[in-house]
Every structure is written in structure tokens, then in C-alpha cells.
Design a protein around this motif. Sequence first.
Motif, PDB file in Angstrom:
ATOM      1  N   PRO A   1       0.815  -1.225   0.000  1.00 39.76           N
ATOM      2  CA  PRO A   1       0.000   0.000   0.000  1.00 39.76           C
ATOM      3  C   PRO A   1       0.848   1.275   0.000  1.00 39.76           C
ATOM      4  CG  PRO A   1      -0.854  -1.568   1.585  1.00 39.76           C
ATOM      5  CD  PRO A   1       0.473  -2.082   1.145  1.00 39.76           C
ATOM      6  N   ALA A   2       2.019   1.228   0.664  1.00 38.13           N
ATOM      7  CA  ALA A   2       2.892   2.403   0.675  1.00 38.13           C
ATOM      8  C   ALA A   2       3.451   2.669  -0.721  1.00 38.13           C
ATOM      9  CB  ALA A   2       4.015   2.202   1.688  1.00 38.13           C
ATOM     10  N   HIS A   3       3.819   1.621  -1.436  1.00 41.03           N
ATOM     11  CA  HIS A   3       4.267   1.802  -2.826  1.00 41.03           C
ATOM     12  C   HIS A   3       3.136   2.407  -3.665  1.00 41.03           C
ATOM     13  CE1 HIS A   3       8.159  -0.153  -2.565  1.00 41.03           C
ATOM     14  NE2 HIS A   3       7.621  -1.194  -1.940  1.00 41.03           N
ATOM     15  N   MET A   4       1.920   1.914  -3.471  1.00 44.14           N
ATOM     16  CA  MET A   4       0.789   2.431  -4.236  1.00 44.14           C
ATOM     17  C   MET A   4       0.585   3.920  -3.980  1.00 44.14           C
ATOM     18  SD  MET A   4      -3.278   1.495  -3.932  1.00 44.14           S
ATOM     19  CE  MET A   4      -3.409   2.425  -2.390  1.00 44.14           C
ATOM     20  N   ARG A   5       0.599   4.316  -2.687  1.00 46.05           N
ATOM     21  CA  ARG A   5       0.366   5.719  -2.359  1.00 46.05           C
ATOM     22  C   ARG A   5       1.510   6.606  -2.851  1.00 46.05           C
ATOM     23  NH1 ARG A   5      -4.240   7.132  -2.397  1.00 46.05           N
ATOM     24  NH2 ARG A   5      -3.300   9.137  -1.871  1.00 46.05           N
ATOM     25  N   LEU A   6       2.746   6.123  -2.762  1.00 43.24           N
ATOM     26  CA  LEU A   6       3.864   6.897  -3.290  1.00 43.24           C
ATOM     27  C   LEU A   6       3.717   7.101  -4.796  1.00 43.24           C
ATOM     28  CD1 LEU A   6       6.925   5.434  -1.345  1.00 43.24           C
ATOM     29  CD2 LEU A   6       6.131   7.810  -1.301  1.00 43.24           C
ATOM     30  N   GLY A   7       3.223   6.077  -5.486  1.00 42.13           N
ATOM     31  CA  GLY A   7       2.990   6.205  -6.915  1.00 42.13           C
ATOM     32  C   GLY A   7       1.955   7.269  -7.232  1.00 42.13           C
ATOM     33  N   LEU A   8       0.867   7.273  -6.485  1.00 46.29           N
ATOM     34  CA  LEU A   8      -0.195   8.255  -6.734  1.00 46.29           C
ATOM     35  C   LEU A   8       0.261   9.666  -6.363  1.00 46.29           C
ATOM     36  CD1 LEU A   8      -3.289   6.200  -5.508  1.00 46.29           C
ATOM     37  CD2 LEU A   8      -2.742   6.850  -7.863  1.00 46.29           C
TER      38      LEU A   8
ATOM     39  N   ALA B   1       3.347  10.730  -6.531  1.00 44.10           N
ATOM     40  CA  ALA B   1       4.257  11.121  -7.608  1.00 44.10           C
ATOM     41  C   ALA B   1       3.479  11.540  -8.860  1.00 44.10           C
ATOM     42  CB  ALA B   1       5.211   9.976  -7.934  1.00 44.10           C
ATOM     43  N   LEU B   2       2.396  10.832  -9.141  1.00 39.88           N
ATOM     44  CA  LEU B   2       1.567  11.184 -10.296  1.00 39.88           C
ATOM     45  C   LEU B   2       1.014  12.594 -10.135  1.00 39.88           C
ATOM     46  CD1 LEU B   2       0.337  10.056 -12.950  1.00 39.88           C
ATOM     47  CD2 LEU B   2      -1.643   9.360 -11.592  1.00 39.88           C
ATOM     48  N   GLY B   3       0.559  12.913  -8.916  1.00 40.93           N
ATOM     49  CA  GLY B   3       0.050  14.259  -8.659  1.00 40.93           C
ATOM     50  C   GLY B   3       1.108  15.333  -8.801  1.00 40.93           C
ATOM     51  N   LEU B   4       2.365  14.962  -8.562  1.00 41.50           N
ATOM     52  CA  LEU B   4       3.479  15.903  -8.688  1.00 41.50           C
ATOM     53  C   LEU B   4       4.093  15.876 -10.083  1.00 41.50           C
ATOM     54  CD1 LEU B   4       5.154  15.168  -5.242  1.00 41.50           C
ATOM     55  CD2 LEU B   4       3.840  17.209  -5.865  1.00 41.50           C
ATOM     56  N   LYS B   5       3.450  15.128 -10.994  1.00 41.11           N
ATOM     57  CA  LYS B   5       3.887  15.010 -12.389  1.00 41.11           C
ATOM     58  C   LYS B   5       5.267  14.356 -12.511  1.00 41.11           C
ATOM     59  CE  LYS B   5       0.787  18.555 -13.897  1.00 41.11           C
ATOM     60  NZ  LYS B   5      -0.362  17.664 -13.996  1.00 41.11           N
ATOM     61  N   ASP B   6       5.585  13.494 -11.563  1.00 42.79           N
ATOM     62  CA  ASP B   6       6.814  12.706 -11.610  1.00 42.79           C
ATOM     63  C   ASP B   6       6.438  11.333 -12.167  1.00 42.79           C
ATOM     64  OD1 ASP B   6       9.119  11.266 -11.213  1.00 42.79           O
ATOM     65  OD2 ASP B   6       9.282  11.656  -9.056  1.00 42.79           O
ATOM     66  N   SER B   7       6.358  11.258 -13.491  1.00 49.21           N
ATOM     67  CA  SER B   7       5.845  10.045 -14.140  1.00 49.21           C
ATOM     68  C   SER B   7       6.720   8.833 -13.881  1.00 49.21           C
ATOM     69  CB  SER B   7       5.718  10.270 -15.649  1.00 49.21           C
ATOM     70  OG  SER B   7       4.783  11.285 -15.912  1.00 49.21           O
ATOM     71  N   ALA B   8       8.025   9.021 -13.866  1.00 48.65           N
ATOM     72  CA  ALA B   8       8.925   7.878 -13.691  1.00 48.65           C
ATOM     73  C   ALA B   8       8.704   7.211 -12.334  1.00 48.65           C
ATOM     74  CB  ALA B   8      10.377   8.332 -13.836  1.00 48.65           C
ATOM     75  N   THR B   9       8.624   8.020 -11.284  1.00 57.70           N
ATOM     76  CA  THR B   9       8.397   7.463  -9.945  1.00 57.70           C
ATOM     77  C   THR B   9       7.002   6.866  -9.842  1.00 57.70           C
ATOM     78  OG1 THR B   9       9.923   9.055  -8.952  1.00 57.70           O
ATOM     79  CG2 THR B   9       8.346   7.984  -7.479  1.00 57.70           C
ATOM     80  N   ALA B  10       6.021   7.546 -10.422  1.00 53.03           N
ATOM     81  CA  ALA B  10       4.643   7.036 -10.373  1.00 53.03           C
ATOM     82  C   ALA B  10       4.570   5.652 -11.009  1.00 53.03           C
ATOM     83  CB  ALA B  10       3.703   8.001 -11.093  1.00 53.03           C
ATOM     84  N   LEU B  11       5.192   5.502 -12.160  1.00 50.90           N
ATOM     85  CA  LEU B  11       5.149   4.216 -12.857  1.00 50.90           C
ATOM     86  C   LEU B  11       5.894   3.131 -12.086  1.00 50.90           C
ATOM     87  CD1 LEU B  11       5.743   5.532 -16.471  1.00 50.90           C
ATOM     88  CD2 LEU B  11       3.703   4.295 -15.699  1.00 50.90           C
TER      89      LEU B  11
END
Length: 404
Positions: free
Chosen positions: A278-285, A287-297
Motif C-alpha cells: 500500500p505504501a508503494h501504491m500511495r507513493l505512486g499516486l 508522484a503522479l500528482g506531482l507530475k513525476d511520471s517515472a516514480t509514479a510508474l
Amino acid sequence: MRPLLVAIAITATAIASLPAQRLGPVEKRPRLEAGADTNDAHAYYNHGLARFERYTEEAAEAFYWAARINPAWGEPLYARRAALLMKDQRILRLVMEGNRRTLESADMRRLDSLQFRALMLSPFLYRQLDRPMFVAYIKNANGVRRGETSPDLDFAINTYLRSAGEAMRGWLSYSEGNFAAALEQYAGAMASTRDKAPLLLDRARIYSMRGQVDHATEEFNLALEEMRKKDQKDLVIFYNSKALVEYSIAVLLEGAGNTQGAREAYGRALQEDLAYFPAHMRLGLLALGLKDSATALSESALAAELAPAEPHIRYVNGFVLAATGRYAEAVGELTKATELEPFYALPYLRVGQVSEQLGKGKEAAVAYENFLKYAAKSDIQRPYAEERLAEIKEIMTIMAPVKP
């Protein structure tokens, strides 16, 4: 006695790698009240609550279906565990009395995996069924059958509580919704016990439910200090792991708008348990909100890799893939979510949207039809899906070859 709280140690990886433990054997669908929406997880959840004390088997079935219809919701998992405990009064008694052999058994491991996953999804869920389980335990001890009442029941409960101590009274106040009393009683109990972590955690969760972020964070951090003092060989509350505590802090901070603090806390959760998906999932989301696509993916993909049998995690990974323009990969991941849980409506909607981006009108139409088939009548996205489906069908009709 620490009722309903003690369990054996287990990791996020162990839970994620056992898909058969996600809900248990397939249950029949209970009949809902006339007019109830059979696509609505809340309808089944409320049905289970109404039948919990007298018809526990039907309640367990209802919670099972609530969890299937909405795999992103933690409360039905907690409630199913409670109902399954209520079905076996002997096991309930042994758990309430802290019987170590029972707590370490394979059956309890399967039941506790439900609560572990419930807290992953909803770290501040309200355990409203704890008190009915306690009352059932008292009734059983006094020879009162389920569903029956006894003029001596209140006396038996009060007698028990007088000798049980403030921790037990705090737990019951919490389960009755009397949070102010629970906070005071837990504070009083900490003066006379060496095992303060469970009390601090319950206080933190009460503050969280009340929206008191600073107080909740302080109590969570105190609980972490206590947990780090404990001998690792001790019997531990696995669903009160340090990873979960750090994750809970992160969720609080994220909800309060403290993005940086949330990211740091999610990172600390992963330091405690790198497989805490769940922590990986939330970090991904985040990052997506911060427009950090690489980390989000990377983070959402890792969450899906660690929890391949979790439909909601696969859905989130598909959502992130779609949001970053990886439409073909997104369709595959979202489709996998629907295969894991055909009654989960939301992935179908995203499949429809992504299929449109890929220019696949037929596939989009089928996906929107499936969304409308499985979505609750109250789902606010139904009008959108209906509109898109109608437009696609109109275009397909116009473009259809004219028969000679």
C-alpha cells in the motif's frame, strides 16, 4: 485479556502471495431487502450489520459480497473476520481469553489476514463489531443462547468489567462510540501496564477519526517507540506492525495536505517492510500528482508486482499507466483487475476510456456496458458511461458498411 487483538507475526508479502486467503471460499449471495441495489457494496455491508448478532452465517456471506463488489474498501474485510469468529463460539471464547495455541493456529492466521488487509485499505476503520462479539462471549459464558436476552446479562457484563481493568473498559467505550471516555480510560490504563503500544495505537486511531492530526501523529510516534522496545521474540500484533503505523501517519499527513511529510512517512513504512505494497501504491499516486511520471510508474508497478492477486492494486497500476499515456499496457492491467474480480465495476470504466484513446470503439462499448452492468445505481459515473456508450454506438452505426 486483550480480546480480539493478539495475533502472530506475518508480513505483507505472505498475505499478497496467498490469493485464496483474500476472502475465503465462494459464498452464496444473501437475499437483500426489497428494492435494495445488488450492485451496491454498502447494501450488502448494511445487510450484514443488521444480521450480525442473530444470523452470523448470513452476515459473513453479506460481508463477503460487499468486499467483492468493492475491493478497495476495508470495513467489509474486518466485518467478515468478526462474523466468522461469531460463527464458532468456542473459537471466539478462546480468542477472547487469549489462548496462545488458538491465536497461533492456521485458522486464526487466515482470519487475521482479513484484518491485516482491512487496515491496509482503511487504517482508521472503526471496529464497531467488537462490542457485539464481547457480548456474545459473555452470553456464551453464562449459558445464554444467541439471539436470546437475559435479565442477568447486564449484571454479568458489569461484573466482568469491574475486574477487567481500564484497558478493557476503554476498548468497550471505543467500540460503543464513546471516544472521549475511551481516551481517558486508555490513558489511565497505561499507568499500570508495560505493554503500552496497543493502547497508544487505539488512542491514535480515535484522534485520527476525530480529525485531530497532531494528537494522532504524536500517539502513533509514541506507539512506535514502545514497539521498538519489545523483544522481537514476543507474540506481536501483526496488523499493528511498525510498517502499518508509519503508513497510518503518512495517510494522515497526506490528508492534511502535508505531501512532503507523507512521502517521508511512506518511505519509513517501506524501511520497516519493503514489501508493504500500500505504501508503494500511495507513493505512486503522490508522484503522479506531482507530475513525476517515472516514480509514479515504478512505484505503482512494484505495488502490483508485490500484490498480484489484489484487484484494487492492479486497477491503480492501470490507472497510473493510463494517466502517463501508456494505454496498451493500461488496458492489460485494468483487464487483469476485472479478471481477478468481475464484480468490481470501476476497472471496466477505465478500460472503456483507454480503449477510446486507442481507437477501439467496439472494445470501449463492451467495457462501458460491463461498467453499467456492475456499477451501483447511485454511482455518479453512470451518466458519463451511458453518454459515452450511446455516442460510440451511434458512431459505429454510422460507420457500419451499408448492406447491398
